[in-house]
Scaffold this motif. Structure first.
Motif, PDB file in Angstrom:
ATOM      1  N   GLY A 227       0.775  -1.235   0.000  1.00 54.30           N
ATOM      2  CA  GLY A 227       0.000   0.000   0.000  1.00 54.30           C
ATOM      3  C   GLY A 227       0.797   1.270   0.000  1.00 54.30           C
ATOM      4  O   GLY A 227       0.266   2.333   0.315  1.00 54.30           O
ATOM      5  N   SER A 228       2.074   1.208  -0.388  1.00 58.72           N
ATOM      6  CA  SER A 228       2.887   2.423  -0.353  1.00 58.72           C
ATOM      7  C   SER A 228       2.828   3.219  -1.647  1.00 58.72           C
ATOM      8  O   SER A 228       3.424   4.272  -1.750  1.00 58.72           O
ATOM      9  CB  SER A 228       4.356   2.062  -0.096  1.00 58.72           C
ATOM     10  N   TYR A 229       2.111   2.704  -2.637  1.00 60.09           N
ATOM     11  CA  TYR A 229       2.119   3.330  -3.952  1.00 60.09           C
ATOM     12  C   TYR A 229       1.560   4.754  -3.884  1.00 60.09           C
ATOM     13  O   TYR A 229       0.456   4.997  -3.463  1.00 60.09           O
ATOM     14  CB  TYR A 229       1.309   2.506  -4.958  1.00 60.09           C
ATOM     15  N   GLY A 230       2.374   5.701  -4.282  1.00 59.86           N
ATOM     16  CA  GLY A 230       1.926   7.081  -4.318  1.00 59.86           C
ATOM     17  C   GLY A 230       1.596   7.529  -5.721  1.00 59.86           C
ATOM     18  O   GLY A 230       1.095   8.626  -5.934  1.00 59.86           O
ATOM     19  N   LEU A 254       1.162  -8.008  -0.051  1.00 60.83           N
ATOM     20  CA  LEU A 254      -0.303  -8.096  -0.040  1.00 60.83           C
ATOM     21  C   LEU A 254      -0.832  -8.618   1.291  1.00 60.83           C
ATOM     22  O   LEU A 254      -1.857  -8.142   1.798  1.00 60.83           O
ATOM     23  CB  LEU A 254      -0.761  -9.008  -1.174  1.00 60.83           C
ATOM     24  N   ASN A 255      -0.135  -9.567   1.887  1.00 60.79           N
ATOM     25  CA  ASN A 255      -0.668 -10.230   3.064  1.00 60.79           C
ATOM     26  C   ASN A 255      -0.575  -9.407   4.335  1.00 60.79           C
ATOM     27  O   ASN A 255      -1.109  -9.804   5.381  1.00 60.79           O
ATOM     28  CB  ASN A 255       0.013 -11.585   3.250  1.00 60.79           C
ATOM     29  N   THR A 256       0.109  -8.256   4.279  1.00 54.96           N
ATOM     30  CA  THR A 256       0.033  -7.346   5.429  1.00 54.96           C
ATOM     31  C   THR A 256      -1.403  -6.917   5.658  1.00 54.96           C
ATOM     32  O   THR A 256      -1.790  -6.604   6.787  1.00 54.96           O
ATOM     33  CB  THR A 256       0.915  -6.104   5.217  1.00 54.96           C
ATOM     34  N   GLN A 268       6.298  -4.201  10.381  1.00 54.88           N
ATOM     35  CA  GLN A 268       5.812  -3.032   9.640  1.00 54.88           C
ATOM     36  C   GLN A 268       4.321  -2.747   9.866  1.00 54.88           C
ATOM     37  O   GLN A 268       3.678  -2.133   9.032  1.00 54.88           O
ATOM     38  CB  GLN A 268       6.064  -3.246   8.143  1.00 54.88           C
ATOM     39  N   GLN A 269       3.773  -3.210  11.009  1.00 56.33           N
ATOM     40  CA  GLN A 269       2.338  -3.017  11.257  1.00 56.33           C
ATOM     41  C   GLN A 269       1.929  -1.552  11.268  1.00 56.33           C
ATOM     42  O   GLN A 269       0.843  -1.207  10.805  1.00 56.33           O
ATOM     43  CB  GLN A 269       1.931  -3.667  12.593  1.00 56.33           C
ATOM     44  N   ALA A 270       2.774  -0.697  11.804  1.00 61.87           N
ATOM     45  CA  ALA A 270       2.414   0.720  11.889  1.00 61.87           C
ATOM     46  C   ALA A 270       2.355   1.363  10.509  1.00 61.87           C
ATOM     47  O   ALA A 270       1.521   2.241  10.254  1.00 61.87           O
ATOM     48  CB  ALA A 270       3.412   1.462  12.777  1.00 61.87           C
ATOM     49  N   THR A 271       3.244   0.932   9.625  1.00 61.19           N
ATOM     50  CA  THR A 271       3.275   1.494   8.271  1.00 61.19           C
ATOM     51  C   THR A 271       2.202   0.889   7.386  1.00 61.19           C
ATOM     52  O   THR A 271       1.559   1.595   6.604  1.00 61.19           O
ATOM     53  CB  THR A 271       4.654   1.271   7.634  1.00 61.19           C
ATOM     54  N   TYR A 272       1.996  -0.418   7.516  1.00 59.54           N
ATOM     55  CA  TYR A 272       1.031  -1.140   6.689  1.00 59.54           C
ATOM     56  C   TYR A 272       0.074  -1.905   7.600  1.00 59.54           C
ATOM     57  O   TYR A 272       0.267  -3.098   7.862  1.00 59.54           O
ATOM     58  CB  TYR A 272       1.761  -2.106   5.742  1.00 59.54           C
ATOM     59  N   PRO A 273      -0.943  -1.244   8.127  1.00 63.70           N
ATOM     60  CA  PRO A 273      -1.838  -1.886   9.101  1.00 63.70           C
ATOM     61  C   PRO A 273      -2.666  -2.999   8.475  1.00 63.70           C
ATOM     62  O   PRO A 273      -2.946  -2.981   7.276  1.00 63.70           O
ATOM     63  CB  PRO A 273      -2.726  -0.726   9.558  1.00 63.70           C
ATOM     64  N   PRO A 274      -3.074  -3.975   9.278  1.00 61.97           N
ATOM     65  CA  PRO A 274      -3.988  -4.998   8.774  1.00 61.97           C
ATOM     66  C   PRO A 274      -5.398  -4.436   8.655  1.00 61.97           C
ATOM     67  O   PRO A 274      -5.730  -3.414   9.261  1.00 61.97           O
ATOM     68  CB  PRO A 274      -3.926  -6.071   9.866  1.00 61.97           C
ATOM     69  N   ASP A 275      -6.213  -5.112   7.881  1.00 65.19           N
ATOM     70  CA  ASP A 275      -7.634  -4.785   7.870  1.00 65.19           C
ATOM     71  C   ASP A 275      -8.208  -5.116   9.250  1.00 65.19           C
ATOM     72  O   ASP A 275      -7.651  -5.927   9.988  1.00 65.19           O
ATOM     73  CB  ASP A 275      -8.353  -5.607   6.790  1.00 65.19           C
ATOM     74  N   VAL A 276      -9.315  -4.491   9.605  1.00 65.58           N
ATOM     75  CA  VAL A 276      -9.943  -4.809  10.885  1.00 65.58           C
ATOM     76  C   VAL A 276     -10.537  -6.214  10.873  1.00 65.58           C
ATOM     77  O   VAL A 276     -10.770  -6.813  11.924  1.00 65.58           O
ATOM     78  CB  VAL A 276     -11.025  -3.771  11.253  1.00 65.58           C
TER      79      VAL A 276
END
Length: 423
Positions: A227-230, A254-256, A268-276
């Motif tokens: 999800g880092s794509y700008g 993807l699996n983050t 990297q949870q803070a940068t790429y959080p999981p879905d709820v």
């Protein structure tokens, strides 16, 4: 002879005229200062209801829950009212106990805004009763001024000509003149990324449906999948495809979204959080080649739009989003680490009529929305990515010149409320 007028009487008349002129001057200056004071606080109030409406519309779009949206609107209003520089507004609101009254309404349509809809998607926040004392115009009989403000927010589809950001670094093939949306049927299960080496591809040999966003390379693919794509894409332009399978980086990134942090994504949870919500499929899905495309199976069952309810699907996900008790990870704004709709992706749709050998350019038809059905495997022959085609998804971007309601990615924005003089 004419009588001689007294200089004292002339001076008395001048004093009266000066007093009248001074009073008028004070009243005019007072009105200017007081109206400036009113205008400043009216602007602060408008900014506050704007923020509350956007917060409510975003939460409603994420969860489908008007109760959560209302709570978010009131929280946003209170936070902005108490912000530095909004002293009078904060005092007048008093955490909901002051003179300002905040009402929140929902509508299914816009225009018109028809208050009373159970699920929105449009929201109106109205604040009334902001009373401010007059400073210098009391001499004119004006002791206070009351202002109000309203704001409407909701989704806006990004159609042809729009610029869409936060897109996934994958591409599906579409038919500009096909039925449905570029040939896709609502609720159909789709392979978003192929995996079989040597298999046929609608794009061309050596192409695994990956695209370049910000450059080539495994590390960029991994972070883009997370999800880092700008980078942003504009309808009517082209998609730059990327050669190679990149099974490991695809799965790791993807699996983050499912709360899995492997390889370089560890920690990297803070940068790429999981879905709820990270529910997947049991048993897992598998892809079976059909010409240049793939069918999706669970066991021996071919998954179609008519039987997709056998899976944990988008409708189940949206139902669970309305009930916080079902969350696997609590939302970030409530002290957790989860984020809403991380499993919902905007994917570019290309015209694959031509052949692209690995790297090349494919005409961009538009964008489609997909719900990730399960995590990706990290093994070359099994690293398919599966998605369910859904009608819309939230992104960032810029509308085209002729935006219309319809299927596809959307942004949340403010609208004029023609029924209100306050917006």
């Amino acid at each position: 002879m004419q009588p001689i007028k007294s200089c004292h009487s002339q001076r008395g008349a001048v004093v009266v005229l000066m007093a009248v002129a001074m009073g008028a001057l004070i009243l005019t200056a007072g009105m200017a200062l007081d109206m400036g004071h009113v205008f400043l606080n009216k602007t602060r109030l408008q900014n506050t209801v704007d923020a509350a409406a956007l917060a409510a519309a975003k939460t409603l779009d994420d969860t489908g829950n008007t109760g959560l949206a209302t709570a978010e609107a009131l929280q946003a209003f209170g936070d902005n009212a108490s912000a530095s520089g909004n002293g009078e507004l904060g005092d007048a609101y008093g955490a909901g106990n002051g003179s300002i009254q905040v009402t929140i309404e929902y509508s299914e349509t816009l225009p018109p805004f028809a208050a009373g809809a159970a699920n929105g998607p449009y929201v109106r926040v109205r604040a009334t009763g902001f009373v401010m004392p007059a400073w210098l115009v009391r001499a004119g009989g004006i002791f206070q001024k009351t202002v109000a403000a309203a704001a409407v927010a909701g989704p806006r589809t990004l159609n042809v000509g729009s610029t869409v950001c936060n897109v996934a670094p994958m591409m599906v093939c579409g038919n500009a003149g096909g039925p449905g949306y570029f040939g896709y049927t609502p609720n159909s299960a789709v392979v978003l990324k192929k995996s079989t080496p040597g298999g046929q591809s609608a794009v061309g040999p050596g192409n695994f449906q990956l695209i370049q966003l910000g450059g080539p390379g495994a590390a960029i693919v991994r972070e883009n999948m997370a999800g880092s794509y700008g980078a942003c894409l504009t309808g009517g332009s082209t998609i730059q495809t990327q050669t190679g399978n990149e099974a490991g980086p695809v799965a790791q990134g993807l699996n983050t979204r499912f709360g899995q942090y492997n390889g370089p994504m560890n920690g990297q949870q803070a940068t790429y959080p999981p879905d709820v919500i990270v529910d997947a499929q049991t048993p897992a899905l598998r892809a079976v080649q059909n010409g240049t495309g793939y069918d999706v199976y669970q066991g021996n069952l071919l998954i179609t739009p008519s039987n997709i309810d056998v899976l944990y699907n988008y409708q189940d996900y949206m139902n669970d989003l309305r009930n916080p008790g079902t969350y696997d990870y609590q939302p970030i704004n409530e002290g957790g680490i989860g984020a809403f709709e991380r499993r919902v992706l905007a994917v570019p749709v290309g015209n694959c009529d031509g052949t692209v050998n690995g790297q090349g350019s494919v005409p961009l038809l538009g964008f489609a929305c997909f719900f990730l059905l399960q995590p990706a495997e990290q093994q070359g022959n099994d690293s398919f990515v599966y998605g369910q085609f859904v009608s819309d998804c939230a992104v960032t971007g810029t509308p085209g010149p002729n935006p219309v309601a319809g299927t596809g990615p959307h942004i949340i924005q403010l609208y004029d409320d023609p029924a209100s003089n306050d917006s």
